[in-house]
Design a protein around this motif. Structure first.
Motif, PDB file in Angstrom:
ATOM      1  N   LEU A   1     -16.373  32.815  28.524  1.00  0.00           N
ATOM      2  CA  LEU A   1     -15.542  33.961  28.878  1.00  0.00           C
ATOM      3  C   LEU A   1     -14.172  33.525  29.402  1.00  0.00           C
ATOM      4  O   LEU A   1     -13.145  34.105  29.038  1.00  0.00           O
ATOM      5  CB  LEU A   1     -16.250  34.828  29.915  1.00  0.00           C
ATOM      6  CG  LEU A   1     -17.469  35.598  29.434  1.00  0.00           C
ATOM      7  CD1 LEU A   1     -18.178  36.262  30.610  1.00  0.00           C
ATOM      8  CD2 LEU A   1     -17.068  36.628  28.402  1.00  0.00           C
ATOM      9  N   ILE A   2     -14.155  32.506  30.247  1.00  0.00           N
ATOM     10  CA  ILE A   2     -12.882  32.015  30.773  1.00  0.00           C
ATOM     11  C   ILE A   2     -12.044  31.405  29.655  1.00  0.00           C
ATOM     12  O   ILE A   2     -10.828  31.598  29.603  1.00  0.00           O
ATOM     13  CB  ILE A   2     -13.117  31.016  31.925  1.00  0.00           C
ATOM     14  CG1 ILE A   2     -13.679  31.761  33.137  1.00  0.00           C
ATOM     15  CG2 ILE A   2     -11.828  30.293  32.304  1.00  0.00           C
ATOM     16  CD1 ILE A   2     -14.135  30.863  34.268  1.00  0.00           C
ATOM     17  N   ALA A   3     -12.684  30.694  28.741  1.00  0.00           N
ATOM     18  CA  ALA A   3     -11.954  30.107  27.613  1.00  0.00           C
ATOM     19  C   ALA A   3     -11.353  31.192  26.722  1.00  0.00           C
ATOM     20  O   ALA A   3     -10.268  31.013  26.165  1.00  0.00           O
ATOM     21  CB  ALA A   3     -12.877  29.215  26.795  1.00  0.00           C
ATOM     22  N   VAL A   4     -12.027  32.328  26.605  1.00  0.00           N
ATOM     23  CA  VAL A   4     -11.517  33.427  25.788  1.00  0.00           C
ATOM     24  C   VAL A   4     -10.376  34.149  26.505  1.00  0.00           C
ATOM     25  O   VAL A   4      -9.343  34.465  25.906  1.00  0.00           O
ATOM     26  CB  VAL A   4     -12.651  34.414  25.428  1.00  0.00           C
ATOM     27  CG1 VAL A   4     -12.106  35.710  24.860  1.00  0.00           C
ATOM     28  CG2 VAL A   4     -13.624  33.771  24.462  1.00  0.00           C
ATOM     29  N   PHE A   5     -10.542  34.410  27.802  1.00  0.00           N
ATOM     30  CA  PHE A   5      -9.542  35.177  28.538  1.00  0.00           C
ATOM     31  C   PHE A   5      -8.336  34.351  28.972  1.00  0.00           C
ATOM     32  O   PHE A   5      -7.282  34.910  29.242  1.00  0.00           O
ATOM     33  CB  PHE A   5     -10.178  35.836  29.774  1.00  0.00           C
ATOM     34  CG  PHE A   5     -10.857  37.123  29.459  1.00  0.00           C
ATOM     35  CD1 PHE A   5     -10.149  38.305  29.459  1.00  0.00           C
ATOM     36  CD2 PHE A   5     -12.204  37.155  29.141  1.00  0.00           C
ATOM     37  CE1 PHE A   5     -10.774  39.505  29.160  1.00  0.00           C
ATOM     38  CE2 PHE A   5     -12.838  38.336  28.847  1.00  0.00           C
ATOM     39  CZ  PHE A   5     -12.125  39.526  28.849  1.00  0.00           C
ATOM     40  N   SER A   6      -8.472  33.048  29.047  1.00  0.00           N
ATOM     41  CA  SER A   6      -7.377  32.206  29.527  1.00  0.00           C
ATOM     42  C   SER A   6      -6.125  32.305  28.660  1.00  0.00           C
ATOM     43  O   SER A   6      -5.033  32.532  29.181  1.00  0.00           O
ATOM     44  CB  SER A   6      -7.846  30.763  29.641  1.00  0.00           C
ATOM     45  OG  SER A   6      -6.863  29.958  30.209  1.00  0.00           O
ATOM     46  N   PRO A   7      -6.218  32.175  27.332  1.00  0.00           N
ATOM     47  CA  PRO A   7      -4.998  32.316  26.521  1.00  0.00           C
ATOM     48  C   PRO A   7      -4.434  33.738  26.555  1.00  0.00           C
ATOM     49  O   PRO A   7      -3.227  33.927  26.536  1.00  0.00           O
ATOM     50  CB  PRO A   7      -5.440  31.953  25.105  1.00  0.00           C
ATOM     51  CG  PRO A   7      -6.797  31.414  25.191  1.00  0.00           C
ATOM     52  CD  PRO A   7      -7.347  31.758  26.521  1.00  0.00           C
ATOM     53  N   VAL A   8      -5.317  34.716  26.634  1.00  0.00           N
ATOM     54  CA  VAL A   8      -4.863  36.106  26.692  1.00  0.00           C
ATOM     55  C   VAL A   8      -4.098  36.339  27.987  1.00  0.00           C
ATOM     56  O   VAL A   8      -3.029  36.944  27.998  1.00  0.00           O
ATOM     57  CB  VAL A   8      -6.069  37.073  26.580  1.00  0.00           C
ATOM     58  CG1 VAL A   8      -5.629  38.502  26.806  1.00  0.00           C
ATOM     59  CG2 VAL A   8      -6.753  36.912  25.238  1.00  0.00           C
TER      60      VAL A   8
END
Length: 86
Positions: free
Chosen positions: A73-80
């Motif tokens: 989840l953090i890997a997905v939200f980090s670039p966003v």
């Protein structure tokens, strides 16, 4: 009182997940806690589906699943979040 434990668990799970990911994640602490809570709940559900939620002793597999889901989840939200802040 269970809400307080959920926040504490989310903080620990979220911070451990951030440690697993390479580089710096521009995710604020409040979002790390929220994603850690979501990762903890989803990891529990996944462990239950796999039949490893309750084992004798410490439930290492369940905890690893919780941290793994939070890391995703953090890997997905980090670039966003990083694009949003620029």
């Amino acid at each position: 009182m269970s809400f307080l434990w959920a926040v504490i668990a989310g903080l620990v799970i979220g911070l451990l997940a951030k440690l697993l990911l390479p580089g710096r994640q521009p995710v604020p602490l409040w979002l790390t806690i929220v994603l850690g809570i979501i990762g903890g709940v989803a990891g529990n559900a996944l462990a239950g589906a796999l039949g490893v939620r309750d084992t004798g002793g410490i439930d290492w597999i369940r905890h690893l699943l919780q941290i793994g889901v939070a890391a995703v989840l953090i890997a997905v939200f980090s670039p966003v979040w990083g694009r949003r802040r620029v």
